[in-house]
Design an enzyme around this catalytic site. Sequence first.
Site, PDB file in Angstrom:
ATOM      1  N   GLY A   1       0.819  -1.198   0.000  1.00 57.43           N
ATOM      2  CA  GLY A   1       0.000   0.000   0.000  1.00 57.43           C
ATOM      3  C   GLY A   1       0.859   1.256   0.000  1.00 57.43           C
ATOM      4  N   CYS A   2       0.240   2.377  -0.359  1.00 57.61           N
ATOM      5  CA  CYS A   2       0.991   3.629  -0.489  1.00 57.61           C
ATOM      6  C   CYS A   2       1.458   4.159   0.861  1.00 57.61           C
ATOM      7  CB  CYS A   2       0.146   4.660  -1.222  1.00 57.61           C
ATOM      8  SG  CYS A   2      -1.551   4.849  -0.595  1.00 57.61           S
ATOM      9  N   TYR A   3       0.553   4.266   1.817  1.00 55.31           N
ATOM     10  CA  TYR A   3       0.961   4.714   3.157  1.00 55.31           C
ATOM     11  C   TYR A   3       2.009   3.776   3.769  1.00 55.31           C
ATOM     12  CZ  TYR A   3      -2.848   8.213   3.635  1.00 55.31           C
ATOM     13  OH  TYR A   3      -3.690   9.298   3.508  1.00 55.31           O
TER      14      TYR A   3
ATOM     15  N   THR B   1       4.207   1.964   2.342  1.00 58.73           N
ATOM     16  CA  THR B   1       5.494   2.140   1.670  1.00 58.73           C
ATOM     17  C   THR B   1       6.239   3.329   2.251  1.00 58.73           C
ATOM     18  OG1 THR B   1       4.763   1.120  -0.394  1.00 58.73           O
ATOM     19  CG2 THR B   1       6.602   2.668  -0.535  1.00 58.73           C
ATOM     20  N   SER B   2       5.562   4.463   2.363  1.00 56.58           N
ATOM     21  CA  SER B   2       6.233   5.671   2.858  1.00 56.58           C
ATOM     22  C   SER B   2       6.700   5.494   4.298  1.00 56.58           C
ATOM     23  CB  SER B   2       5.295   6.880   2.753  1.00 56.58           C
ATOM     24  OG  SER B   2       4.206   6.774   3.651  1.00 56.58           O
TER      25      SER B   2
END
Length: 348
Positions: A151-153, A155-156
């Site tokens: 997921g994007c969150y 990953t960060s």
Amino acid sequence: MASSLSVGIVGATGYTGVELVRLLYNHPKVKITSLTSQQYAGEAFSSVYPSFLGRVDLKCEKINVPAISKKVKVVFLCLPHHEAMNVAAAFRARGVKVVDLSADFRLKDPSVYETWYGPHSQKKLLPEAVYGLPEIYAADIKKAKLIASPGCYPTSITLGLAPLLKKGMISSDDIICDSKSGTSGAGRSAKVDSLFCEVNDSFKAYNIARHRHTPEIEQELSGLAGEKVTVLFSPHLVPMDRGILSTIYVRPKRRWNTAELIKVYQQFYKKSYFVNILPEGKLPTTKEVRGTNFCHIGVLFDPRTDRIVVVSAIDNLTKGASGQSIQAFNLMMGFPEKTGLTGLSLYP
């Protein structure tokens, strides 16, 4: 293109799908041979997105796993959770490798998935799935046949904290992850909360302490730490198209200075092409990674509050989704990891 690898994109007309088409069109080892869209079946992809006129004029088709399996070696799934798992199973049964951008295979424990997402019908495939974060799992991805793209969150946040947790430098039960995302993270389907008048000139927090990415974040951070990690995850919606900025606050086990922390990060990511550690005094912005597969990280020590602060920036559609899935695909297929992904940001 005679020797190119044939790939398909299932769910090609959503935001992650069109981002995949944009990136794979310029991938020297790939030929796109199938694009599916339930809404636009029978229409040329370039009629849905005119920027592709004369470049990607392939007609969209409905999902037909037996037919598509005959013309692709790998499929990228850009489908909602629950729907993706069954399509993935059908492709795997026909020997097609799968890169899944949904949440369906990210969580290793099916009971955790079912707590946050609902029933899981393909539990037998979970042991086969490899979490597709190349900076951490490159060796496993190279052997994978089913990739669960992160997921994007997560990953960060995972990239932001990996060096500190892997080296046991911080407390595992005092982590605050404050993240902001552009509206494309909500997808392309019409929703009241994503309407222009709802998001423009506004800024809001949402799903604090109950966002579905929370167990994924804790799973990956716990794996890095070698012990259970609990986080307070606080997501926010920002009135911009794309990008994620995560500001993470942690409690160190001893005092550091900023220069020492930067050296830790530089050493940890010295072989990671897509992670850039910013120099002391610099913090990342989403504009600097817009449209790219790069993650920018800034880190500092605040002696007044005795905390380490980590700031990471990614494009949620690229490093947070489609670009990262291609990065993992490259590893899986034996291509150089950065193939097709070296484009720089659009600025301003």
